[in-house]
Motif scaffolding. Structure first.
Motif, mmCIF file in Angstrom:
data_model
loop_
_atom_site.group_PDB
_atom_site.id
_atom_site.type_symbol
_atom_site.label_atom_id
_atom_site.label_comp_id
_atom_site.label_asym_id
_atom_site.label_seq_id
_atom_site.Cartn_x
_atom_site.Cartn_y
_atom_site.Cartn_z
ATOM 1 N N VAL A 110 0.839 -1.205 0.000
ATOM 2 C CA VAL A 110 0.000 0.000 0.000
ATOM 3 C C VAL A 110 0.872 1.252 0.000
ATOM 4 O O VAL A 110 1.840 1.341 0.754
ATOM 5 N N GLY A 111 0.508 2.213 -0.857
ATOM 6 C CA GLY A 111 1.199 3.498 -0.858
ATOM 7 C C GLY A 111 0.706 4.372 0.269
ATOM 8 O O GLY A 111 1.328 4.502 1.312
ATOM 9 N N ARG A 112 -0.468 4.987 0.071
ATOM 10 C CA ARG A 112 -1.122 5.788 1.109
ATOM 11 C C ARG A 112 -2.533 5.260 1.306
ATOM 12 O O ARG A 112 -3.119 4.646 0.408
ATOM 13 N N LEU A 113 -3.062 5.513 2.498
ATOM 14 C CA LEU A 113 -4.374 4.995 2.868
ATOM 15 C C LEU A 113 -5.268 6.125 3.353
ATOM 16 O O LEU A 113 -4.855 6.955 4.162
ATOM 17 N N VAL A 114 -6.508 6.148 2.850
ATOM 18 C CA VAL A 114 -7.537 7.034 3.380
ATOM 19 C C VAL A 114 -8.628 6.141 3.960
ATOM 20 O O VAL A 114 -9.249 5.358 3.238
ATOM 21 N N SER A 115 -8.830 6.249 5.268
ATOM 22 C CA SER A 115 -9.821 5.445 5.966
ATOM 23 C C SER A 115 -11.017 6.318 6.296
ATOM 24 O O SER A 115 -10.939 7.191 7.162
ATOM 25 N N GLY A 116 -12.131 6.088 5.599
ATOM 26 C CA GLY A 116 -13.312 6.919 5.782
ATOM 27 C C GLY A 116 -14.382 6.251 6.629
ATOM 28 O O GLY A 116 -14.881 5.173 6.301
ATOM 29 N N SER A 117 -14.705 6.873 7.757
ATOM 30 C CA SER A 117 -15.827 6.450 8.610
ATOM 31 C C SER A 117 -15.715 5.003 9.066
ATOM 32 O O SER A 117 -16.660 4.212 8.943
ATOM 33 N N ALA A 118 -14.567 4.628 9.611
ATOM 34 C CA ALA A 118 -14.373 3.282 10.147
ATOM 35 C C ALA A 118 -13.822 3.373 11.563
ATOM 36 O O ALA A 118 -12.678 3.786 11.757
ATOM 37 N N GLY A 119 -14.646 3.001 12.543
ATOM 38 C CA GLY A 119 -14.152 2.944 13.915
ATOM 39 C C GLY A 119 -13.148 1.818 14.070
ATOM 40 O O GLY A 119 -13.220 0.813 13.351
ATOM 41 N N ILE A 120 -12.234 1.962 15.019
ATOM 42 C CA ILE A 120 -11.185 0.943 15.164
ATOM 43 C C ILE A 120 -11.492 -0.065 16.271
ATOM 44 O O ILE A 120 -10.713 -0.988 16.487
ATOM 45 N N ALA A 196 -17.214 11.699 9.496
ATOM 46 C CA ALA A 196 -18.264 12.710 9.533
ATOM 47 C C ALA A 196 -18.288 13.341 10.914
ATOM 48 O O ALA A 196 -17.873 12.727 11.905
ATOM 49 N N ASP A 197 -18.799 14.560 10.999
ATOM 50 C CA ASP A 197 -18.885 15.181 12.321
ATOM 51 C C ASP A 197 -20.090 14.675 13.102
ATOM 52 O O ASP A 197 -20.231 14.966 14.299
ATOM 53 N N ALA A 198 -20.964 13.887 12.444
ATOM 54 C CA ALA A 198 -22.073 13.224 13.133
ATOM 55 C C ALA A 198 -22.133 11.782 12.636
ATOM 56 O O ALA A 198 -23.071 11.365 11.966
ATOM 57 N N ASP A 199 -21.115 11.021 12.961
ATOM 58 C CA ASP A 199 -20.920 9.675 12.427
ATOM 59 C C ASP A 199 -21.489 8.627 13.377
ATOM 60 O O ASP A 199 -22.167 8.950 14.354
ATOM 61 N N MET A 200 -21.187 7.361 13.112
ATOM 62 C CA MET A 200 -21.651 6.264 13.954
ATOM 63 C C MET A 200 -20.896 6.169 15.272
ATOM 64 O O MET A 200 -21.282 5.404 16.162
ATOM 65 N N VAL A 201 -19.800 6.901 15.369
ATOM 66 C CA VAL A 201 -19.005 6.969 16.597
ATOM 67 C C VAL A 201 -18.871 8.442 16.973
ATOM 68 O O VAL A 201 -19.054 9.323 16.127
ATOM 69 N N PRO A 202 -18.558 8.753 18.227
ATOM 70 C CA PRO A 202 -18.356 10.157 18.588
ATOM 71 C C PRO A 202 -17.220 10.772 17.773
ATOM 72 O O PRO A 202 -16.260 10.086 17.403
ATOM 73 N N ALA A 203 -17.322 12.059 17.501
ATOM 74 C CA ALA A 203 -16.255 12.739 16.761
ATOM 75 C C ALA A 203 -14.924 12.620 17.491
ATOM 76 O O ALA A 203 -13.864 12.624 16.863
ATOM 77 N N GLY A 230 4.895 9.677 10.829
ATOM 78 C CA GLY A 230 4.537 8.755 9.744
ATOM 79 C C GLY A 230 3.818 9.402 8.589
ATOM 80 O O GLY A 230 3.420 8.719 7.639
ATOM 81 N N GLY A 231 3.641 10.731 8.640
ATOM 82 C CA GLY A 231 2.946 11.413 7.561
ATOM 83 C C GLY A 231 1.436 11.279 7.616
ATOM 84 O O GLY A 231 0.746 11.481 6.612
ATOM 85 N N HIS A 232 0.893 10.936 8.799
ATOM 86 C CA HIS A 232 -0.539 10.723 8.945
ATOM 87 C C HIS A 232 -1.295 12.052 9.026
ATOM 88 O O HIS A 232 -0.709 13.107 9.281
ATOM 89 N N ALA A 233 -2.611 11.976 8.813
ATOM 90 C CA ALA A 233 -3.432 13.187 8.820
ATOM 91 C C ALA A 233 -4.842 12.862 9.300
ATOM 92 O O ALA A 233 -5.249 11.698 9.355
ATOM 93 N N LEU A 234 -5.573 13.920 9.620
ATOM 94 C CA LEU A 234 -6.952 13.784 10.123
ATOM 95 C C LEU A 234 -7.847 14.791 9.414
ATOM 96 O O LEU A 234 -7.461 15.950 9.217
ATOM 97 N N ALA A 235 -9.053 14.347 9.039
ATOM 98 C CA ALA A 235 -10.045 15.262 8.461
ATOM 99 C C ALA A 235 -11.423 14.873 8.981
ATOM 100 O O ALA A 235 -11.829 13.712 8.856
ATOM 101 N N ILE A 236 -12.108 15.834 9.581
ATOM 102 C CA ILE A 236 -13.494 15.643 9.997
ATOM 103 C C ILE A 236 -14.343 16.532 9.093
ATOM 104 O O ILE A 236 -14.182 17.754 9.081
#
Length: 262
Positions: A110-120, A196-203, A230-236
């Motif tokens: 994997v090069g880069r990963l974008v994980s959208g709306s997935a709780g861990i 999302a700012d109103a997702d299935m988990v708290p923001a 690690g070059g990671h980022a966050l977007a809500i």
């Protein structure tokens, strides 16, 4: 449009555009068609690979549970089958869970990963959602006949009569407990967490995951030396929920801005 015999499954996939490859992984009860509205943005500079995951879309189910780690192995085998070199991966919901497990198990693919709306972890979901997930089974098929998910499945699935079986397997999968805290802490693939700012988990869960990636723990600094190593980022994404975050005009440009970083 084609099929690949990989990891014991006949996996449907489409390829659009040219350039650096990026794999888009859809959400539960969906298919690669979920990304159709944003395809022009991605194909402007990328070759886009759209698989349909096990039992979804045009990929027929097989005799095994719906398992995110197993579907991650499907995607890893597809990467090898297509001869891709470190493609970027963008996942949404179920697809993001698959993408995370792919990056954990096979970071070299994997090069880069974008994980959208997935709780861990399962316990991060709101309690009322866990109660709703417990009701997902084949008996719910009759009540879903007016939904877009049912319409899509009936239109493209190799065996439309398998929809109740898919609901049974998805429901069983959602009952499995999981916690990827330690795996995320050691993630070696540059990753953007999107929610999302109103997702299935708290923001707050998104900032918690970002903190596991060494994000948000210090001032980033004028020289950016305080950003995650690690070059990671966050977007809500504002004004969105789990159910319409892909409809946001912000999702594609946010993802692409991360994928195109050096």
């Amino acid at each position: 449009m084609s099929y690949a015999e990989v990891n014991g499954i006949n996996l449907y996939y489409e390829i659009h555009g040219s350039g650096k490859p990026v794999i888009l992984l859809h959400g539960g009860l969906g298919s690669g068609e979920m990304f159709t509205p944003m395809l022009p943005a991605f194909t402007a500079d990328h070759q886009v690979i759209l698989p349909d995951l096990q039992g979804h879309g045009r990929t027929a189910d097989i005799d095994r549970p719906i398992s995110l780690p197993e579907m991650a192995r499907d995607v890893a085998a597809l990467i090898d089958h297509l001869g891709l070199v470190k493609p970027h991966v963008v996942g949404f919901s179920l697809g993001a869970g698959v993408a995370l497990r792919l990056a954990i198990a096979a970071p070299e693919k994997v090069g880069r990963l974008v994980s959208g709306s997935a709780g861990i972890r399962r316990s991060a979901f709101f309690p009322e959602l866990l109660e709703q997930q417990a009701q997902v089974n084949g008996a719910a098929a009759e009540f879903m006949k007016d939904t877009p998910m049912y319409e899509l499945y009936q239109r493209v699935a190799p065996r439309p009569e398998d929809f109740p079986r898919l609901l049974d397997k998805i429901g069983a999968s959602m009952q499995q407990d999981y916690d990827l805290t330690e795996e995320i802490r050691g993630l070696r693939v540059p990753t953007m967490i999107v929610g999302a700012d109103a997702d299935m988990v708290p923001a707050s869960h998104w900032t918690e995951v970002f903190a596991l990636l060494d994000g948000g723990r210090r001032d980033g600094g004028w020289d950016r030396s305080g950003r995650p190593k690690g070059g990671h980022a966050l977007a809500i994404i504002p004004g969105t929920t789990h159910y319409d975050i892909l409809d946001s005009p912000l999702f594609a440009p946010i993802a692409l801005s991360f994928l195109t970083q050096d």
